[in-house]
Design a protein around this motif. Sequence first.
Motif, short mmCIF file in Angstrom:
data_model
loop_
_atom_site.label_atom_id
_atom_site.label_comp_id
_atom_site.label_asym_id
_atom_site.label_seq_id
_atom_site.Cartn_x
_atom_site.Cartn_y
_atom_site.Cartn_z
N PRO A 49 0.82 -1.22 0.00
CA PRO A 49 0.00 0.00 0.00
C PRO A 49 0.85 1.27 0.00
O PRO A 49 0.51 2.26 -0.68
N GLU A 50 1.97 1.26 0.72
CA GLU A 50 2.86 2.42 0.70
C GLU A 50 3.50 2.57 -0.68
O GLU A 50 3.66 3.69 -1.19
N ALA A 51 3.88 1.45 -1.30
CA ALA A 51 4.43 1.51 -2.66
C ALA A 51 3.42 2.11 -3.62
O ALA A 51 3.77 2.91 -4.51
N ALA A 52 2.14 1.74 -3.47
CA ALA A 52 1.10 2.30 -4.33
C ALA A 52 1.01 3.81 -4.16
O ALA A 52 0.81 4.55 -5.14
N GLY A 53 1.17 4.30 -2.94
CA GLY A 53 1.16 5.74 -2.71
C GLY A 53 2.32 6.44 -3.39
O GLY A 53 2.16 7.54 -3.95
N VAL A 54 3.50 5.82 -3.37
CA VAL A 54 4.66 6.39 -4.06
C VAL A 54 4.40 6.47 -5.56
O VAL A 54 4.71 7.47 -6.22
N ILE A 55 3.83 5.40 -6.12
CA ILE A 55 3.53 5.39 -7.56
C ILE A 55 2.53 6.48 -7.90
O ILE A 55 2.66 7.19 -8.91
N ALA A 56 1.50 6.65 -7.06
CA ALA A 56 0.52 7.71 -7.30
C ALA A 56 1.20 9.08 -7.31
O ALA A 56 0.87 9.94 -8.15
N ALA A 57 2.14 9.28 -6.40
CA ALA A 57 2.86 10.56 -6.37
C ALA A 57 3.72 10.75 -7.61
O ALA A 57 3.76 11.84 -8.20
N LEU A 58 4.41 9.70 -8.04
CA LEU A 58 5.24 9.79 -9.24
C LEU A 58 4.39 10.13 -10.46
O LEU A 58 4.78 10.96 -11.29
N ARG A 59 3.25 9.50 -10.59
CA ARG A 59 2.38 9.77 -11.74
C ARG A 59 1.85 11.19 -11.70
O ARG A 59 1.62 11.81 -12.76
N ALA A 60 1.63 11.72 -10.51
CA ALA A 60 1.09 13.08 -10.38
C ALA A 60 2.17 14.15 -10.46
O ALA A 60 1.86 15.34 -10.46
N ASP A 71 9.99 14.20 -1.67
CA ASP A 71 10.54 14.99 -0.57
C ASP A 71 9.49 15.89 0.07
O ASP A 71 9.56 16.21 1.26
N SER A 72 8.51 16.30 -0.73
CA SER A 72 7.49 17.22 -0.20
C SER A 72 6.47 16.51 0.67
O SER A 72 5.65 17.16 1.33
N LEU A 73 6.50 15.17 0.70
CA LEU A 73 5.50 14.39 1.42
C LEU A 73 5.98 13.87 2.77
O LEU A 73 5.22 13.25 3.50
N VAL A 74 7.26 14.07 3.08
CA VAL A 74 7.81 13.54 4.32
C VAL A 74 8.35 14.68 5.18
O VAL A 74 8.66 15.76 4.69
N ARG A 75 8.44 14.44 6.46
CA ARG A 75 8.99 15.41 7.41
C ARG A 75 10.06 14.74 8.25
O ARG A 75 9.93 13.58 8.61
N PRO A 76 11.16 15.45 8.55
CA PRO A 76 11.37 16.87 8.24
C PRO A 76 11.62 17.07 6.73
O PRO A 76 12.19 16.20 6.08
N MET A 77 11.22 18.24 6.22
CA MET A 77 11.39 18.59 4.83
C MET A 77 12.61 19.48 4.69
O MET A 77 12.80 20.44 5.45
N ARG A 78 13.46 19.17 3.72
CA ARG A 78 14.67 19.95 3.49
C ARG A 78 14.31 21.35 2.98
O ARG A 78 13.45 21.51 2.11
N THR A 79 14.98 22.37 3.54
CA THR A 79 14.76 23.75 3.13
C THR A 79 15.96 24.22 2.33
O THR A 79 17.08 24.23 2.83
N LEU A 80 15.74 24.58 1.08
CA LEU A 80 16.84 25.05 0.24
C LEU A 80 17.34 26.41 0.74
O LEU A 80 16.56 27.27 1.14
N GLY A 81 18.67 26.60 0.69
CA GLY A 81 19.26 27.88 1.07
C GLY A 81 19.42 28.08 2.55
O GLY A 81 19.81 29.16 3.00
N ARG A 82 19.12 27.04 3.33
CA ARG A 82 19.22 27.15 4.78
C ARG A 82 20.22 26.14 5.30
O ARG A 82 20.13 24.95 4.99
N SER A 83 21.18 26.59 6.06
CA SER A 83 22.15 25.67 6.64
C SER A 83 21.54 24.95 7.81
O SER A 83 20.79 25.54 8.60
#
Length: 419
Positions: A390-401, A406-418
Amino acid sequence: MITNRRYELNRSDITGAAELLERIETAFDEPALRWYVSEADQDRVVVESTEYGGELPRTAPGRNPARSGKDVVVSLVPTGIGCSIGGYAGDAAPATALLAEVADLVVTNPNAVNASNFIRIDERVLYTEGSCIDAFSRGETNLHRARGNRVGLIIEKSDAASVEHILNVTNAVRAVHGVDVVDYVVTEEPIGSRCVRNASGAYVGSVDSPDVLLKASRQLIERGANAIAVTTNVQDLVTDDYSAHFSGNEANPVGGVEAIISHLIVKVLGVPAAHAPMINFKDLALDQAVVDARSAGEIVSTSGLACILIGLAGAPQMRSDIGGARLSDELTMDDVVAVVAPAGALGGVPVLEALSRRIPVIAVRGNDTILDVTADRLGLPGVVEVSTYPEAAGVIAALRAGISLDSLVRPMRTLGRSE
Protein backbone atom coordinates in the motif's frame (compact mmCIF):
# COMPACT_ATOMS: atom_id res chain seq x y z
CA MET A 1 23.45 -29.23 -20.90
CA ILE A 2 22.16 -26.95 -18.14
CA THR A 3 24.56 -26.14 -15.31
CA ASN A 4 24.19 -24.17 -12.08
CA ARG A 5 27.25 -22.11 -11.11
CA ARG A 6 28.40 -19.63 -8.47
CA TYR A 7 30.72 -16.66 -8.97
CA GLU A 8 32.39 -14.26 -6.55
CA LEU A 9 33.23 -10.81 -7.91
CA ASN A 10 35.54 -8.27 -6.29
CA ARG A 11 33.48 -5.13 -5.91
CA SER A 12 36.26 -2.75 -4.84
CA ASP A 13 36.40 -1.14 -8.28
CA ILE A 14 32.69 -1.35 -9.14
CA THR A 15 30.81 1.93 -8.99
CA GLY A 16 27.12 2.17 -9.79
CA ALA A 17 24.40 -0.09 -11.11
CA ALA A 18 25.46 -0.02 -14.77
CA GLU A 19 29.02 -1.14 -14.03
CA LEU A 20 27.84 -3.84 -11.63
CA LEU A 21 25.49 -5.21 -14.29
CA GLU A 22 28.23 -5.22 -16.94
CA ARG A 23 30.71 -7.01 -14.66
CA ILE A 24 28.19 -9.69 -13.75
CA GLU A 25 27.13 -10.41 -17.31
CA THR A 26 30.70 -10.84 -18.53
CA ALA A 27 31.54 -13.33 -15.78
CA PHE A 28 29.56 -16.35 -16.99
CA ASP A 29 31.24 -19.42 -18.49
CA GLU A 30 28.22 -20.09 -20.74
CA PRO A 31 25.09 -18.12 -21.68
CA ALA A 32 23.01 -17.54 -18.57
CA LEU A 33 19.35 -18.50 -18.61
CA ARG A 34 18.84 -16.92 -15.19
CA TRP A 35 21.01 -15.25 -12.56
CA TYR A 36 20.71 -13.20 -9.39
CA VAL A 37 22.97 -11.70 -6.76
CA SER A 38 22.72 -13.98 -3.71
CA GLU A 39 25.12 -12.17 -1.37
CA ALA A 40 26.80 -8.77 -1.25
CA ASP A 41 29.03 -6.79 1.09
CA GLN A 42 31.68 -4.10 0.76
CA ASP A 43 34.26 -6.56 -0.60
CA ARG A 44 32.40 -8.93 -2.91
CA VAL A 45 29.28 -9.74 -4.88
CA VAL A 46 28.18 -13.38 -5.12
CA VAL A 47 26.17 -14.38 -8.18
CA GLU A 48 24.30 -17.66 -8.67
CA SER A 49 23.49 -18.53 -12.28
CA THR A 50 21.89 -21.25 -14.37
CA GLU A 51 23.68 -21.58 -17.72
CA TYR A 52 22.88 -23.29 -21.01
CA GLY A 53 25.47 -25.14 -23.07
CA GLY A 54 23.57 -24.72 -26.34
CA GLU A 55 23.30 -21.71 -28.61
CA LEU A 56 21.03 -18.80 -27.80
CA PRO A 57 19.97 -16.31 -30.49
CA ARG A 58 21.79 -12.99 -30.38
CA THR A 59 19.67 -10.13 -29.14
CA ALA A 60 19.48 -6.69 -30.70
CA PRO A 61 17.97 -3.51 -29.29
CA GLY A 62 14.22 -3.24 -29.74
CA ARG A 63 12.90 -0.51 -31.96
CA ASN A 64 12.11 2.77 -30.23
CA PRO A 65 8.54 3.83 -31.03
CA ALA A 66 6.83 6.87 -29.58
CA ARG A 67 5.72 6.56 -25.97
CA SER A 68 2.57 4.53 -25.62
CA GLY A 69 0.95 7.06 -23.29
CA LYS A 70 0.59 4.32 -20.66
CA ASP A 71 2.17 4.53 -17.21
CA VAL A 72 3.71 1.11 -16.63
CA VAL A 73 4.91 -0.40 -13.33
CA VAL A 74 7.20 -3.43 -13.30
CA SER A 75 6.46 -5.49 -10.16
CA LEU A 76 9.08 -8.16 -9.51
CA VAL A 77 8.22 -11.30 -7.54
CA PRO A 78 11.19 -13.65 -8.08
CA THR A 79 10.53 -17.34 -7.61
CA GLY A 80 12.53 -19.79 -5.51
CA ILE A 81 13.74 -17.23 -2.94
CA GLY A 82 10.88 -17.48 -0.45
CA CYS A 83 9.08 -14.18 -1.04
CA SER A 84 6.68 -13.81 1.89
CA ILE A 85 4.31 -12.13 -0.57
CA GLY A 86 4.19 -14.06 -3.83
CA GLY A 87 6.41 -17.01 -2.99
CA TYR A 88 3.57 -19.47 -2.51
CA ALA A 89 0.47 -19.85 -4.72
CA GLY A 90 -0.76 -16.62 -6.27
CA ASP A 91 -0.55 -14.78 -2.96
CA ALA A 92 0.90 -11.65 -4.59
CA ALA A 93 -2.29 -11.25 -6.66
CA PRO A 94 -3.92 -8.74 -4.25
CA ALA A 95 -0.75 -6.63 -4.11
CA THR A 96 -0.51 -6.78 -7.90
CA ALA A 97 -4.15 -5.73 -8.25
CA LEU A 98 -3.50 -2.79 -5.92
CA LEU A 99 -0.56 -1.60 -8.01
CA ALA A 100 -2.73 -1.90 -11.12
CA GLU A 101 -5.20 0.53 -9.52
CA VAL A 102 -2.54 3.27 -9.45
CA ALA A 103 -0.92 2.49 -12.82
CA ASP A 104 -2.23 1.91 -16.31
CA LEU A 105 -0.45 -1.45 -16.60
CA VAL A 106 1.56 -3.73 -14.32
CA VAL A 107 4.20 -6.06 -15.78
CA THR A 108 4.76 -8.95 -13.37
CA ASN A 109 6.03 -12.52 -13.12
CA PRO A 110 3.57 -15.38 -13.68
CA ASN A 111 4.18 -16.75 -10.18
CA ALA A 112 2.81 -13.52 -8.69
CA VAL A 113 -0.69 -14.61 -9.71
CA ASN A 114 -0.47 -18.37 -10.47
CA ALA A 115 -2.37 -20.56 -8.03
CA SER A 116 -3.09 -23.84 -9.84
CA ASN A 117 -6.87 -23.82 -10.40
CA PHE A 118 -7.03 -20.18 -9.33
CA ILE A 119 -5.69 -16.97 -10.87
CA ARG A 120 -6.51 -13.32 -10.33
CA ILE A 121 -5.61 -11.33 -13.41
CA ASP A 122 -7.23 -8.69 -15.59
CA GLU A 123 -6.24 -6.75 -18.70
CA ARG A 124 -4.17 -4.27 -16.69
CA VAL A 125 -1.81 -7.04 -15.49
CA LEU A 126 0.70 -8.27 -18.07
CA TYR A 127 1.63 -11.89 -17.34
CA THR A 128 5.30 -11.71 -18.33
CA GLU A 129 7.92 -14.44 -18.01
CA GLY A 130 11.09 -13.49 -16.11
CA SER A 131 13.61 -13.56 -18.96
CA CYS A 132 11.18 -11.49 -21.05
CA ILE A 133 11.10 -8.92 -18.22
CA ASP A 134 14.92 -8.92 -18.27
CA ALA A 135 15.04 -8.37 -22.05
CA PHE A 136 12.41 -5.63 -21.78
CA SER A 137 14.42 -3.94 -19.01
CA ARG A 138 17.57 -4.01 -21.15
CA GLY A 139 15.76 -2.50 -24.13
CA GLU A 140 16.35 -5.68 -26.16
CA THR A 141 12.65 -6.20 -26.72
CA ASN A 142 9.46 -4.23 -26.43
CA LEU A 143 6.27 -5.69 -25.00
CA HIS A 144 3.26 -5.94 -27.29
CA ARG A 145 -0.02 -6.31 -25.46
CA ALA A 146 -1.84 -9.35 -26.77
CA ARG A 147 -5.36 -10.66 -26.67
CA GLY A 148 -6.20 -14.19 -27.60
CA ASN A 149 -2.82 -15.88 -27.89
CA ARG A 150 -2.84 -19.34 -29.45
CA VAL A 151 -1.47 -21.62 -26.73
CA GLY A 152 0.35 -24.90 -27.41
CA LEU A 153 0.63 -27.43 -24.58
CA ILE A 154 3.60 -29.72 -23.90
CA ILE A 155 2.80 -32.72 -21.69
CA GLU A 156 5.82 -34.69 -20.50
CA LYS A 157 5.70 -38.44 -21.13
CA SER A 158 3.79 -39.85 -18.18
CA ASP A 159 1.26 -42.47 -17.11
CA ALA A 160 -2.10 -42.51 -18.87
CA ALA A 161 -4.08 -41.32 -15.85
CA SER A 162 -1.95 -38.18 -15.45
CA VAL A 163 -2.18 -37.33 -19.16
CA GLU A 164 -5.94 -37.83 -19.09
CA HIS A 165 -6.27 -35.53 -16.08
CA ILE A 166 -4.22 -32.85 -17.85
CA LEU A 167 -6.47 -33.08 -20.89
CA ASN A 168 -9.54 -32.67 -18.67
CA VAL A 169 -8.01 -29.56 -17.06
CA THR A 170 -7.19 -28.18 -20.51
CA ASN A 171 -10.68 -28.78 -21.83
CA ALA A 172 -12.19 -27.12 -18.74
CA VAL A 173 -10.08 -24.01 -19.34
CA ARG A 174 -11.12 -23.98 -23.00
CA ALA A 175 -14.80 -24.35 -22.14
CA VAL A 176 -14.96 -21.92 -19.20
CA HIS A 177 -12.35 -19.27 -20.08
CA GLY A 178 -12.40 -19.55 -23.84
CA VAL A 179 -8.64 -20.04 -24.10
CA ASP A 180 -7.49 -21.04 -27.58
CA VAL A 181 -5.38 -24.17 -27.05
CA VAL A 182 -4.41 -25.02 -30.61
CA ASP A 183 -2.86 -28.43 -29.94
CA TYR A 184 -0.85 -30.50 -27.48
CA VAL A 185 2.18 -32.77 -27.67
CA VAL A 186 2.95 -35.66 -25.34
CA THR A 187 6.72 -36.04 -25.50
CA GLU A 188 8.14 -39.38 -26.56
CA GLU A 189 10.89 -39.13 -23.94
CA PRO A 190 10.96 -37.61 -20.44
CA ILE A 191 12.02 -33.96 -20.19
CA GLY A 192 13.60 -34.53 -16.78
CA SER A 193 12.91 -31.38 -14.76
CA ARG A 194 14.74 -31.38 -11.41
CA CYS A 195 14.79 -29.27 -8.25
CA VAL A 196 18.20 -27.88 -7.27
CA ARG A 197 19.06 -25.85 -4.18
CA ASN A 198 21.94 -23.39 -4.36
CA ALA A 199 24.38 -22.53 -1.59
CA SER A 200 22.35 -19.43 -0.71
CA GLY A 201 19.31 -21.60 0.03
CA ALA A 202 17.50 -20.38 -3.09
CA TYR A 203 15.91 -23.00 -5.33
CA VAL A 204 16.87 -23.21 -8.97
CA GLY A 205 16.66 -26.18 -11.27
CA SER A 206 17.96 -28.30 -14.10
CA VAL A 207 16.57 -30.08 -17.14
CA ASP A 208 17.94 -33.45 -18.30
CA SER A 209 16.77 -33.17 -21.91
CA PRO A 210 16.36 -29.58 -23.04
CA ASP A 211 16.34 -30.78 -26.66
CA VAL A 212 13.13 -32.75 -26.00
CA LEU A 213 11.53 -29.60 -24.59
CA LEU A 214 12.62 -27.41 -27.51
CA LYS A 215 11.62 -30.02 -30.13
CA ALA A 216 8.09 -30.18 -28.74
CA SER A 217 7.92 -26.36 -28.58
CA ARG A 218 8.90 -26.08 -32.24
CA GLN A 219 6.31 -28.67 -33.24
CA LEU A 220 3.57 -26.63 -31.58
CA ILE A 221 4.78 -23.37 -33.11
CA GLU A 222 4.66 -25.03 -36.53
CA ARG A 223 1.02 -25.94 -35.78
CA GLY A 224 0.15 -22.31 -35.08
CA ALA A 225 0.93 -21.78 -31.40
CA ASN A 226 2.42 -18.45 -30.34
CA ALA A 227 2.65 -19.23 -26.61
CA ILE A 228 3.86 -22.43 -24.94
CA ALA A 229 2.55 -24.07 -21.77
CA VAL A 230 4.62 -26.90 -20.29
CA THR A 231 3.63 -29.43 -17.65
CA THR A 232 6.14 -31.96 -16.26
CA ASN A 233 6.71 -34.28 -13.33
CA VAL A 234 9.27 -32.36 -11.24
CA GLN A 235 11.90 -34.64 -9.71
CA ASP A 236 14.39 -34.51 -6.80
CA LEU A 237 11.91 -32.79 -4.53
CA VAL A 238 12.93 -33.04 -0.86
CA THR A 239 9.79 -34.07 0.99
CA ASP A 240 10.61 -32.25 4.23
CA ASP A 241 11.32 -29.03 2.35
CA TYR A 242 8.02 -29.17 0.52
CA SER A 243 6.13 -29.93 3.72
CA ALA A 244 7.80 -26.91 5.34
CA HIS A 245 6.75 -24.81 2.35
CA PHE A 246 3.10 -25.69 2.95
CA SER A 247 3.59 -24.66 6.57
CA GLY A 248 4.82 -21.24 5.45
CA ASN A 249 8.41 -21.81 6.57
CA GLU A 250 10.26 -22.61 3.35
CA ALA A 251 10.74 -21.28 -0.17
CA ASN A 252 8.90 -23.12 -2.94
CA PRO A 253 11.29 -25.90 -4.06
CA VAL A 254 9.58 -26.19 -7.47
CA GLY A 255 9.75 -22.52 -8.45
CA GLY A 256 13.34 -22.49 -9.64
CA VAL A 257 13.05 -25.29 -12.17
CA GLU A 258 9.80 -23.80 -13.47
CA ALA A 259 11.68 -20.58 -14.21
CA ILE A 260 14.50 -22.43 -16.01
CA ILE A 261 12.06 -24.24 -18.32
CA SER A 262 10.24 -21.06 -19.31
CA HIS A 263 13.47 -19.03 -19.63
CA LEU A 264 14.90 -21.60 -22.05
CA ILE A 265 11.85 -21.53 -24.34
CA VAL A 266 11.58 -17.75 -24.30
CA LYS A 267 15.28 -17.17 -24.95
CA VAL A 268 15.56 -19.72 -27.77
CA LEU A 269 12.18 -19.31 -29.49
CA GLY A 270 11.01 -15.83 -28.52
CA VAL A 271 7.44 -16.71 -27.50
CA PRO A 272 5.73 -16.45 -24.09
CA ALA A 273 6.03 -19.60 -21.98
CA ALA A 274 5.15 -20.88 -18.53
CA HIS A 275 5.50 -24.16 -16.62
CA ALA A 276 3.28 -25.97 -14.13
CA PRO A 277 3.67 -29.25 -12.24
CA MET A 278 1.64 -32.01 -13.86
CA ILE A 279 0.36 -33.32 -10.53
CA ASN A 280 0.74 -31.17 -7.40
CA PHE A 281 2.73 -32.70 -4.58
CA LYS A 282 0.11 -32.04 -1.95
CA ASP A 283 0.26 -35.47 -0.31
CA LEU A 284 3.95 -35.31 0.59
CA ALA A 285 4.52 -35.45 4.34
CA LEU A 286 1.86 -32.93 5.24
CA ASP A 287 1.48 -32.88 8.99
CA GLN A 288 -1.53 -30.57 9.12
CA ALA A 289 -4.94 -30.62 7.53
CA VAL A 290 -5.07 -26.85 7.01
CA VAL A 291 -1.99 -25.41 5.32
CA ASP A 292 -0.68 -21.85 5.29
CA ALA A 293 -3.28 -19.68 3.54
CA ARG A 294 -0.74 -18.60 0.92
CA SER A 295 -0.39 -22.24 -0.25
CA ALA A 296 -4.07 -23.15 -0.16
CA GLY A 297 -4.63 -22.69 -3.90
CA GLU A 298 -2.11 -25.41 -4.58
CA ILE A 299 -3.30 -27.82 -1.91
CA VAL A 300 -6.89 -27.86 -3.20
CA SER A 301 -5.86 -28.32 -6.86
CA THR A 302 -4.75 -31.62 -8.34
CA SER A 303 -2.67 -30.05 -11.12
CA GLY A 304 -0.90 -26.71 -11.46
CA LEU A 305 -1.84 -26.29 -15.12
CA ALA A 306 -5.06 -24.28 -15.31
CA CYS A 307 -3.63 -20.92 -14.22
CA ILE A 308 -0.79 -20.87 -16.76
CA LEU A 309 -3.15 -21.63 -19.66
CA ILE A 310 -5.34 -18.70 -18.57
CA GLY A 311 -2.35 -16.42 -18.03
CA LEU A 312 -0.67 -17.24 -21.33
CA ALA A 313 -3.84 -16.40 -23.26
CA GLY A 314 -3.10 -12.71 -22.65
CA ALA A 315 0.67 -12.74 -22.14
CA PRO A 316 2.52 -9.96 -24.00
CA GLN A 317 4.44 -10.86 -27.12
CA MET A 318 8.05 -9.91 -27.77
CA ARG A 319 7.62 -9.30 -31.52
CA SER A 320 5.14 -7.32 -33.56
CA ASP A 321 5.21 -9.83 -36.42
CA ILE A 322 4.08 -12.81 -34.38
CA GLY A 323 1.35 -14.82 -36.11
CA GLY A 324 -2.07 -15.53 -34.64
CA ALA A 325 -2.12 -12.80 -31.96
CA ARG A 326 -4.11 -9.58 -31.79
CA LEU A 327 -1.69 -6.91 -30.60
CA SER A 328 -2.37 -3.44 -29.26
CA ASP A 329 -0.05 -1.16 -27.28
CA GLU A 330 3.70 -1.45 -27.79
CA LEU A 331 5.52 -0.74 -24.52
CA THR A 332 9.15 0.21 -23.90
CA MET A 333 11.18 1.06 -20.81
CA ASP A 334 10.42 4.71 -21.56
CA ASP A 335 6.85 3.95 -20.41
CA VAL A 336 7.98 2.60 -17.02
CA VAL A 337 7.35 4.94 -14.09
CA ALA A 338 8.74 2.61 -11.41
CA VAL A 339 10.11 -0.86 -10.66
CA VAL A 340 8.85 -2.49 -7.45
CA ALA A 341 10.81 -5.32 -5.81
CA PRO A 342 11.37 -7.02 -2.44
CA ALA A 343 13.92 -4.94 -0.50
CA GLY A 344 16.20 -7.95 0.05
CA ALA A 345 16.27 -9.08 -3.60
CA LEU A 346 17.56 -6.10 -5.56
CA GLY A 347 20.38 -7.91 -7.36
CA GLY A 348 18.77 -8.61 -10.72
CA VAL A 349 18.60 -7.18 -14.23
CA PRO A 350 15.39 -5.10 -13.97
CA VAL A 351 16.48 -3.25 -10.83
CA LEU A 352 20.01 -2.53 -12.03
CA GLU A 353 18.80 -1.48 -15.49
CA ALA A 354 16.15 0.80 -13.98
CA LEU A 355 18.66 2.55 -11.74
CA SER A 356 21.08 3.02 -14.62
CA ARG A 357 18.22 4.64 -16.58
CA ARG A 358 17.16 6.81 -13.60
CA ILE A 359 13.84 5.02 -13.29
CA PRO A 360 12.67 4.93 -9.64
CA VAL A 361 13.07 1.62 -7.81
CA ILE A 362 10.69 1.01 -4.90
CA ALA A 363 11.96 -1.59 -2.42
CA VAL A 364 9.30 -3.23 -0.23
CA ARG A 365 10.73 -4.21 3.15
CA GLY A 366 7.58 -6.13 4.07
CA ASN A 367 8.16 -8.70 1.33
CA ASP A 368 10.82 -10.79 3.08
CA THR A 369 12.99 -13.29 1.21
CA ILE A 370 15.77 -15.70 2.17
CA LEU A 371 18.25 -13.27 0.56
CA ASP A 372 19.66 -10.07 2.06
CA VAL A 373 20.71 -8.21 -1.07
CA THR A 374 19.60 -4.71 -0.16
CA ALA A 375 20.37 -1.31 -1.62
CA ASP A 376 22.87 -0.68 1.18
CA ARG A 377 24.70 -3.96 0.60
CA LEU A 378 24.89 -3.32 -3.14
CA GLY A 379 25.82 0.33 -2.70
CA LEU A 380 22.86 1.53 -4.76
CA PRO A 381 21.81 5.09 -3.97
CA GLY A 382 18.41 6.47 -4.84
CA VAL A 383 16.27 3.41 -4.01
CA VAL A 384 12.98 4.37 -2.37
CA GLU A 385 12.34 2.04 0.57
CA VAL A 386 8.80 1.45 1.82
CA SER A 387 7.28 -0.92 4.36
CA THR A 388 4.31 -2.30 2.43
CA TYR A 389 2.69 -2.56 -0.98
CA PRO A 390 0.00 0.00 0.00
CA GLU A 391 2.86 2.42 0.70
CA ALA A 392 4.43 1.51 -2.66
CA ALA A 393 1.10 2.30 -4.33
CA GLY A 394 1.16 5.74 -2.71
CA VAL A 395 4.66 6.39 -4.06
CA ILE A 396 3.53 5.39 -7.56
CA ALA A 397 0.52 7.71 -7.30
CA ALA A 398 2.86 10.56 -6.37
CA LEU A 399 5.24 9.79 -9.24
CA ARG A 400 2.38 9.77 -11.74
CA ALA A 401 1.09 13.08 -10.38
CA GLY A 402 4.53 14.67 -10.55
CA ILE A 403 4.60 15.25 -6.80
CA SER A 404 8.08 15.27 -5.27
CA LEU A 405 8.45 12.56 -2.65
CA ASP A 406 10.54 14.99 -0.57
CA SER A 407 7.49 17.22 -0.20
CA LEU A 408 5.50 14.39 1.42
CA VAL A 409 7.81 13.54 4.32
CA ARG A 410 8.99 15.41 7.41
CA PRO A 411 11.37 16.87 8.24
CA MET A 412 11.39 18.59 4.83
CA ARG A 413 14.67 19.95 3.49
CA THR A 414 14.76 23.75 3.13
CA LEU A 415 16.84 25.05 0.24
CA GLY A 416 19.26 27.88 1.07
CA ARG A 417 19.22 27.15 4.78
CA SER A 418 22.15 25.67 6.64
CA GLU A 419 21.33 22.88 9.01
